[in-house]
Design a protein around this motif. Structure first.
Motif, PDB file in Angstrom:
ATOM      1  N   VAL A 270       0.912  -1.054  -0.017  1.00  0.00           N
ATOM      2  CA  VAL A 270       0.153  -0.044   0.115  1.00  0.00           C
ATOM      3  C   VAL A 270       0.819   1.306   0.011  1.00  0.00           C
ATOM      4  CG1 VAL A 270      -2.034   1.317   1.284  1.00  0.00           C
ATOM      5  CG2 VAL A 270      -1.651  -1.070   1.162  1.00  0.00           C
ATOM      6  N   TRP A 271       0.450   2.137  -0.729  1.00  0.00           N
ATOM      7  CA  TRP A 271       1.041   3.507  -0.726  1.00  0.00           C
ATOM      8  C   TRP A 271      -0.004   4.548  -0.314  1.00  0.00           C
ATOM      9  CZ3 TRP A 271       1.567  -0.037  -4.563  1.00  0.00           C
ATOM     10  CH2 TRP A 271       2.992  -0.536  -4.830  1.00  0.00           C
TER      11      TRP A 271
ATOM     12  N   GLN B 239     -14.169   8.374  -2.037  1.00  0.00           N
ATOM     13  CA  GLN B 239     -14.201   7.687  -3.443  1.00  0.00           C
ATOM     14  C   GLN B 239     -13.107   6.381  -3.502  1.00  0.00           C
ATOM     15  OE1 GLN B 239     -14.206   9.902  -6.989  1.00  0.00           O
ATOM     16  NE2 GLN B 239     -14.884  11.569  -5.880  1.00  0.00           N
ATOM     17  N   THR B 240     -13.758   5.454  -4.109  1.00  0.00           N
ATOM     18  CA  THR B 240     -12.912   4.388  -4.385  1.00  0.00           C
ATOM     19  C   THR B 240     -13.006   3.804  -5.811  1.00  0.00           C
ATOM     20  OG1 THR B 240     -13.480   3.369  -2.099  1.00  0.00           O
ATOM     21  CG2 THR B 240     -12.552   1.744  -3.860  1.00  0.00           C
ATOM     22  N   ALA B 241     -11.842   3.741  -6.189  1.00  0.00           N
ATOM     23  CA  ALA B 241     -11.976   3.431  -8.046  1.00  0.00           C
ATOM     24  C   ALA B 241     -10.868   2.571  -8.317  1.00  0.00           C
ATOM     25  CB  ALA B 241     -11.514   4.698  -8.585  1.00  0.00           C
ATOM     26  N   GLU B 242     -10.655   1.930  -9.286  1.00  0.00           N
ATOM     27  CA  GLU B 242      -9.631   1.076  -9.986  1.00  0.00           C
ATOM     28  C   GLU B 242      -8.959   1.924 -11.035  1.00  0.00           C
ATOM     29  OE1 GLU B 242      -9.501  -2.615 -11.142  1.00  0.00           O
ATOM     30  OE2 GLU B 242     -11.015  -3.524  -9.520  1.00  0.00           O
TER      31      GLU B 242
ATOM     32  N   ARG C 150      -0.390  -1.679 -14.755  1.00  0.00           N
ATOM     33  CA  ARG C 150      -0.665  -2.086 -13.495  1.00  0.00           C
ATOM     34  C   ARG C 150      -1.963  -1.523 -13.117  1.00  0.00           C
ATOM     35  NH1 ARG C 150       3.073  -5.074 -10.979  1.00  0.00           N
ATOM     36  NH2 ARG C 150       4.816  -4.853 -10.731  1.00  0.00           N
ATOM     37  N   ASP C 151      -2.755  -2.317 -12.574  1.00  0.00           N
ATOM     38  CA  ASP C 151      -3.987  -1.738 -11.800  1.00  0.00           C
ATOM     39  C   ASP C 151      -3.823  -1.689 -10.422  1.00  0.00           C
ATOM     40  OD1 ASP C 151      -5.336  -1.978 -14.233  1.00  0.00           O
ATOM     41  OD2 ASP C 151      -5.613  -4.034 -14.144  1.00  0.00           O
ATOM     42  N   TYR C 152      -4.610  -0.527 -10.014  1.00  0.00           N
ATOM     43  CA  TYR C 152      -4.441  -0.082  -8.325  1.00  0.00           C
ATOM     44  C   TYR C 152      -6.016   0.014  -8.088  1.00  0.00           C
ATOM     45  CZ  TYR C 152       0.422   0.638  -9.301  1.00  0.00           C
ATOM     46  OH  TYR C 152       1.729   0.731  -9.546  1.00  0.00           O
ATOM     47  N   ARG C 153      -5.969  -0.289  -6.722  1.00  0.00           N
ATOM     48  CA  ARG C 153      -7.417   0.136  -6.079  1.00  0.00           C
ATOM     49  C   ARG C 153      -6.992   1.274  -5.171  1.00  0.00           C
ATOM     50  NH1 ARG C 153     -12.700  -1.331  -6.651  1.00  0.00           N
ATOM     51  NH2 ARG C 153     -13.488  -1.460  -4.534  1.00  0.00           N
ATOM     52  N   VAL C 154      -7.679   2.266  -5.188  1.00  0.00           N
ATOM     53  CA  VAL C 154      -7.323   3.494  -4.792  1.00  0.00           C
ATOM     54  C   VAL C 154      -8.650   4.069  -3.869  1.00  0.00           C
ATOM     55  CG1 VAL C 154      -6.843   5.742  -5.150  1.00  0.00           C
ATOM     56  CG2 VAL C 154      -5.750   4.182  -6.683  1.00  0.00           C
ATOM     57  N   LEU C 155      -8.184   4.276  -2.625  1.00  0.00           N
ATOM     58  CA  LEU C 155      -9.124   4.915  -1.904  1.00  0.00           C
ATOM     59  C   LEU C 155      -8.971   6.446  -1.454  1.00  0.00           C
ATOM     60  CD1 LEU C 155     -11.740   4.747   0.072  1.00  0.00           C
ATOM     61  CD2 LEU C 155     -10.116   3.769   1.742  1.00  0.00           C
TER      62      LEU C 155
ATOM     63  N   LEU D 232      -3.488   0.178  -3.581  1.00  0.00           N
ATOM     64  CA  LEU D 232      -2.999  -0.982  -3.519  1.00  0.00           C
ATOM     65  C   LEU D 232      -2.853  -1.617  -4.910  1.00  0.00           C
ATOM     66  CD1 LEU D 232      -2.490  -3.588  -1.744  1.00  0.00           C
ATOM     67  CD2 LEU D 232      -5.063  -3.857  -2.092  1.00  0.00           C
ATOM     68  N   ASP D 233      -1.592  -1.987  -5.179  1.00  0.00           N
ATOM     69  CA  ASP D 233      -1.323  -2.997  -6.281  1.00  0.00           C
ATOM     70  C   ASP D 233      -2.048  -4.157  -6.337  1.00  0.00           C
ATOM     71  OD1 ASP D 233      -0.159  -4.006  -8.727  1.00  0.00           O
ATOM     72  OD2 ASP D 233       1.898  -3.761  -7.852  1.00  0.00           O
ATOM     73  N   LEU D 234      -2.793  -4.341  -7.335  1.00  0.00           N
ATOM     74  CA  LEU D 234      -3.769  -5.447  -7.678  1.00  0.00           C
ATOM     75  C   LEU D 234      -3.057  -6.275  -8.475  1.00  0.00           C
ATOM     76  CD1 LEU D 234      -7.143  -3.612  -8.447  1.00  0.00           C
ATOM     77  CD2 LEU D 234      -6.363  -4.791  -6.449  1.00  0.00           C
TER      78      LEU D 234
END
Length: 166
Positions: free
Chosen positions: A64-65, A100-103, A109-114, A127-129
């Motif tokens: 997580v970053w 907001q939560t998004a990909e 690379r795909d990240y899940r971002v909150l 978060l790296d998916l």
């Protein structure tokens, strides 16, 4: 008469294989959906945990970053991937305070971002998916292989049982 018997047995075997195929496909789809849902839940839980802890961009959970923007400027976890933070979302959340939560896809690379407002700071956790995608690919590959083997076994069993029944 032997030819009719053979065709009937093969037809029964094909029908059994088709029925089993539909069942396997439906159950495999459900299994993949459950795994994907679980992965999203776990990702969201990890991101919420990372943001709710003391805002520490130096030591977030593994993978997580964190990016924190407040009156003093912007701080981020060392080695934050290029392309993060998602500036548009940071600005929107800072303006309206709605999380907001998004990909987000950056490069390959795909990240899940909150992104949330925490007091006077806007905090974004990413978060790296990649590991989730790898797990999904392994699951799908396993389901395809076992499903194909199951179909062959069902077709052979159906043909044998059909021949015996006829």
């Amino acid at each position: 008469e032997a030819g009719v018997l053979k065709r009937t047995a093969l037809r029964l075997g094909a029908q059994v294989a088709a029925t089993v195929g539909v069942i396997v496909l439906a159950l495999s789809g459900v299994a993949v959906l459950v795994v994907v849902d679980c992965q999203y839940y776990n990702a969201d839980t990890l991101l919420h945990t990372a943001i709710s802890r003391e805002i520490d961009v130096i030591d977030p959970p593994a993978g997580v970053w964190l990016i924190v923007r407040n009156q003093r400027g912007t701080q981020s976890t060392p080695d934050t991937p290029r392309g993060l933070p998602d500036e548009t979302t940071m600005t929107q959340v800072a303006a309206n305070g709605v999380a907001q939560t998004a990909e987000v896809t950056i490069g390959n690379r795909d990240y899940r971002v909150l992104t949330e407002q925490r007091g006077t700071a806007t905090v974004q956790a990413a978060l790296d998916l990649t590991s989730d995608h790898v797990q999904r690919d392994v699951l799908i590959r396993a389901l395809v292989i076992t499903g194909a083997v199951g179909l062959v076994i069902a077709a052979v069993a159906g043909a044998l049982l059909g021949r015996r029944a006829v």
